[in-house]
Enzyme design. Structure first.
Site, PDB file in Angstrom:
ATOM      1  N   ASP A   1       3.165  -0.570  11.323  1.00 49.35           N
ATOM      2  CA  ASP A   1       2.829   0.101  11.222  1.00 49.35           C
ATOM      3  C   ASP A   1       2.443   0.850  11.916  1.00 49.35           C
ATOM      4  OD1 ASP A   1       2.258   1.550   8.318  1.00 49.35           O
ATOM      5  OD2 ASP A   1       0.755   2.269  10.098  1.00 49.35           O
TER       6      ASP A   1
ATOM      7  N   ARG B   1      -1.032  12.215  10.641  1.00 43.30           N
ATOM      8  CA  ARG B   1      -0.810  12.475  10.206  1.00 43.30           C
ATOM      9  C   ARG B   1       0.113  14.470   9.718  1.00 43.30           C
ATOM     10  NH1 ARG B   1       3.028   8.029  11.664  1.00 43.30           N
ATOM     11  NH2 ARG B   1       2.270   7.393  14.025  1.00 43.30           N
TER      12      ARG B   1
ATOM     13  N   ASP C   1       0.667  -1.675   0.573  1.00 41.78           N
ATOM     14  CA  ASP C   1      -0.197   0.421   0.207  1.00 41.78           C
ATOM     15  C   ASP C   1       0.581   0.986   0.262  1.00 41.78           C
ATOM     16  OD1 ASP C   1       1.494  -0.283   2.729  1.00 41.78           O
ATOM     17  OD2 ASP C   1      -0.446  -0.285   3.370  1.00 41.78           O
TER      18      ASP C   1
END
Ligand code: MIC
Ligand code: SF4
Length: 748
Positions: free
Chosen positions: A157, A445, A92
């Site tokens: 992650d 973020r 991804d």
């Protein structure tokens, strides 16, 4: 998904819980229930929050392509034939957003062929499920397929906690941790403290689950969750959709939290059913009491949690956070005044929705409801409008239900089901270096340089419905709850509050599966690493510690202010070297502010006095001379992502010690795993004592022991020595990693 795994866990939980209730002499929170049922060895485990290390047995491991490369390279060094726990890889992060999903995906497959072939062949050989590029973002795919109430998953992650929306402890880790668990070892983590978040009321009108976490970010700040788990409870929790809960737990990563979790409820059961997991839903319903806190916890939460936060959802306002940090929060009604006061550019250059945080059916349908109102009034987006679906299922369902068309009519572009602009994989056409622009997104973020690669871009975060409304205005200060927009025929449009559906009435549409199962027996399969590859490089073990103290090492950089992993090891164009340690190390500290140099990412070779070099250039020079070096860091050093390159590159280029005011959890572990000594100033004011030309010694390392402070001597240029004390949080085992040169060396 392996239903047997869920059955087995629920079958053993009652005994584990009874044993724990007896030992603790009280009822259990949900977090404790999950922890005690995944403990490696009940007999030897010490249960002391904030102090003991937990050794746990996760149910699963998930990896995304940018971190899986190092995880797999490290796993391969362990010499195992097959992974010990069910694991998956998700492609991804490496898909660059440029011209829309179809073209971008084809280009990515071509550009990243070597890496995809490596990951696919390694997955096939070692028994790992492989999700092809375009299948979706790791956290969305995990939520749709693998997450289940009561489970424990680790993922390479930092937003792995997304799975907390389905009632599990889902925790972000570095690749070395994943590699070890896949090799059959227990997984260690500091016993977290517990923050209880009590929710009452119901979300109203424009307010969405995103606002819960944006508000909490403002309240607790980016380090407020370090080594803590947030457990949500109370009547308000049941009113939030399962995917909404996922948004909240996903973005709990921004607090530095170990993870966040919600108790099992009917919303979760409905989500399990609509994602074809009827059997898991039934099992969870039949075992409900195992998957929620004991009833006494809600009656006297202060006895069970170390800290309590109360939120009345009915009173919560929509929030906007940013720029540059997710904890700079305010209600949207205060945005305009603040933007004026602080001089934020009000004209927006881009508005982006989707990502792993916010691309549920609920998010997209609410955003589409706003989009339709604007279109009906004859308006179009006044800024670039980009949509990132979280998965194939989401994409096809959005398409079937007409949402994609709505977004395209308003001028939007639909990108591939991938991270794209969230991780700097974005060629923003109108970006101009040096010019300060504002952008707004529903991502999680917003560190400098993160989206379009420009440090000056001001990135704001809010819910997808607010992003969509604001896109019509093209103006950061537009408050759709109170203000109106001029329509083409001179009327005023006042948006109605967004309305959407939690789950698609017609079920999810199916896309291309995108899943490749591993081989039954992988013995004959070769892992593909082309010799001389620019993208992949087999790892060489780091040298062992030579048993000597570190004497008079030069200071490589003293970082000032926020030093996230994005500052230490930027992503964007550098993502392509995530499998090649030597090449990626050239990015080391490129985003960091050096206390002794006016330019970001640069410094001075103190041996020659030459200035204006990149930190990696300086480190390579010291390394060539056989010298190690020291890094000094500020608060919450290593905040943000799980990328272990932020630890491996310094290690590879000769950094021996990092002394910071404090560390973020995943990064501190990554440093320890890679054999760098991570120390904190006993007196944070000592940070100010460090000058560029100081030499630094770290002594008495032979006697490094858990809990024992470490003596650091600062040798000043004028010949004076200043001795300061530093602390460390190493366990016996972690000291063994340091001595062996890395955790991996200690295994072999
Ligand atoms: C992020 O959101 O920062 C990332 C990119 O997903 C990282 C992982 C990486 O750097 O590969 C994370 O969250 O851990
Ligand atoms: Fe991808 Fe962004 Fe989610 Fe990280 S936060 S996994 S980069 S979408």
């Amino acid at each position: 998904m392996a239903i047997e795994l869920v059955k087995k866990l629920y079958a053993k939980m009652p005994d584990a819980l009874a044993r724990a209730r007896k030992k603790f002499g009280r009822g259990l929170t949900l977090t404790e229930k999950i922890l005690v049922s995944h403990v490696d060895n009940w007999e030897t485990q010490v249960w002391e929050r904030g102090k003991a290390m937990l050794a746990l047995r996760p149910d699963r491991v998930a990896m995304q392509d940018a971190t899986a490369q190092m995880a797999m390279l490290q796993f391969m060094q362990a010499g195992k034939k097959r992974v010990a726990v069910p694991s998956t890889i998700h492609c991804d992060h490496l898909i660059r957003a440029e011209s829309g999903s179809q073209k971008d995906l084809l280009r990515a497959i071509d550009e990243n062929r070597e890496v995809y072939n490596f990951l696919a062949s390694a997955a096939k050989k070692y028994g790992i499920g492989f999700w092809k590029p375009g299948a979706g973002i790791i956290h969305q795919v995990v939520l749709e397929n693998y997450a289940f109430p009561g489970g424990l998953i680790i993922g390479t992650d930092s937003h792995t906690p997304n799975g907390g929306g389905l009632g599990m402890l889902a925790i972000g880790v570095g690749g070395a941790d994943a590699g070890e668990v896949m090799a059959g070892l227990a997984w260690e983590v500091l016993h977290p403290k517990l923050i209880g978040v009590r929710l009452t009321g119901t979300l109203q009108g424009w307010t969405s689950p995103k606002d819960v976490i944006l508000y909490v970010c403002g309240l607790l700040t980016v380090k407020g969750g370090t080594n803590k788990i947030l457990e949500y409870f109370g009547p308000g929790a049941e009113t939030i959709s399962c995917t909404g809960k996922g948004t909240i737990t996903n973005m709990g990563a921004e607090l530095g939290a170990t993870t966040s979790v919600f108790p099992f409820d009917d919303k979760m059961a409905a989500y399990l059913r609509i994602t074809d997991r009827e059997e898991v839903a039934k099992l969870a319903e039949a075992n409900r009491e195992l998957l929620v806190a004991d009833p006494e916890v809600a009656k006297a939460p202060e006895k069970y949690f170390d800290q309590i936060v109360e939120i009345d959802l009915s009173k919560l306002e929509p929030h906007v956070v940013g720029p540059h940090t997710p904890d700079l929060a305010r209600p949207i009604s205060k945005m305009a005044a603040e933007a004026r006061e602080k001089g934020y550019p009000v004209q927006l250059k881009a508005a982006l929705i989707g990502s792993c945080t916010n691309s549920s059916y609920e998010d997209i349908s609410r955003a589409a409801h706003i989009a339709r109102q604007g279109l009906k009034a004859g308006l179009k987006a006044k800024t670039a409008f980009l949509v990132t679906p979280g998965s194939e299922r989401i994409y096809h369902t959005m398409k079937r239900d007409g949402f994609l068309q709505t977004f395209e009519e308003m001028g939007g572009t639909v990108l591939a089901n991938a991270c794209g602009p969230c991780i700097g994989q974005w060629k923003r056409a109108d970006a101009v270096k040096g010019r300060v622009d504002s952008i707004i997104s529903s991502y999680n973020r917003n560190f400098p340089g993160r989206n379009d690669g420009l440090n000056e871009t001001m990135s704001f975060l809010t819910s997808p419905e607010i992003v969509t409304a604001v896109a019509f205005a093209g103006d950061l200060t537009f408050d759709p709850m109170h203000a109106t927009l001029k329509t083409a025929d001179g009327k005023e449009l006042k948006f109605e509050p967004p309305r959407g559906e939690e789950l698609p009435a017609k079920g999810f549409a199916r896309g291309e599966e995108g899943y490749v199962p591993p081989a039954e027996n992988g013995d004959a399969i070769q892992v593909e690493i082309p010799p001389g590859s620019e993208r992949l490089q087999l790892l060489q073990p780091f040298p062992r510690w030579d048993g000597k103290d570190f004497i008079k090492l030069p200071l490589l950089i003293k970082t000032k202010g926020k030093t996230t992993t994005d500052h230490i090891s930027p992503a964007g164009p550098w993502l392509k070297y995530r499998g090649h340690l030597d090449k990626i190390s050239d990015n080391m500290f490129l985003g960091a502010t050096n206390a002794f140099h006016p330019e970001i990412g640069k410094g001075t070779d103190v041996l020659t006095g030459e200035s204006g070099l990149t930190i990696a250039q300086i480190a390579r020079r010291y390394k060539a001379k056989g010298l190690g070096s020291v890094v000094v860091g500020d608060e919450n050093y290593g905040e943000g992502s799980s990328r272990e390159h932020a630890a491996m590159s310094p290690r590879y280029l000769g950094v021996k010690v990092i002394v910071a005011k404090s560390f973020a959890r995943i990064h501190e572990t990554n440093l320890k795993k890679q054999g760098i000594l991570a120390l904190t100033f006993a007196d944070p004011k000592d940070y100010d004592q460090i000058a560029q030309t100081d030499r630094i010694s770290v002594v008495d390392l032979q006697h490094l022991k858990p809990g024992k402070p470490v003596k650091v001597i600062i040798h000043k240029a004028d010949g004076k020595d200043v001795t300061i004390q530093t602390n460390q949080s190493y366990t016996e085992q972690q000291i063994a990693w340091f001595k062996a040169g890395s955790a991996l060396n200690a295994l072999n």
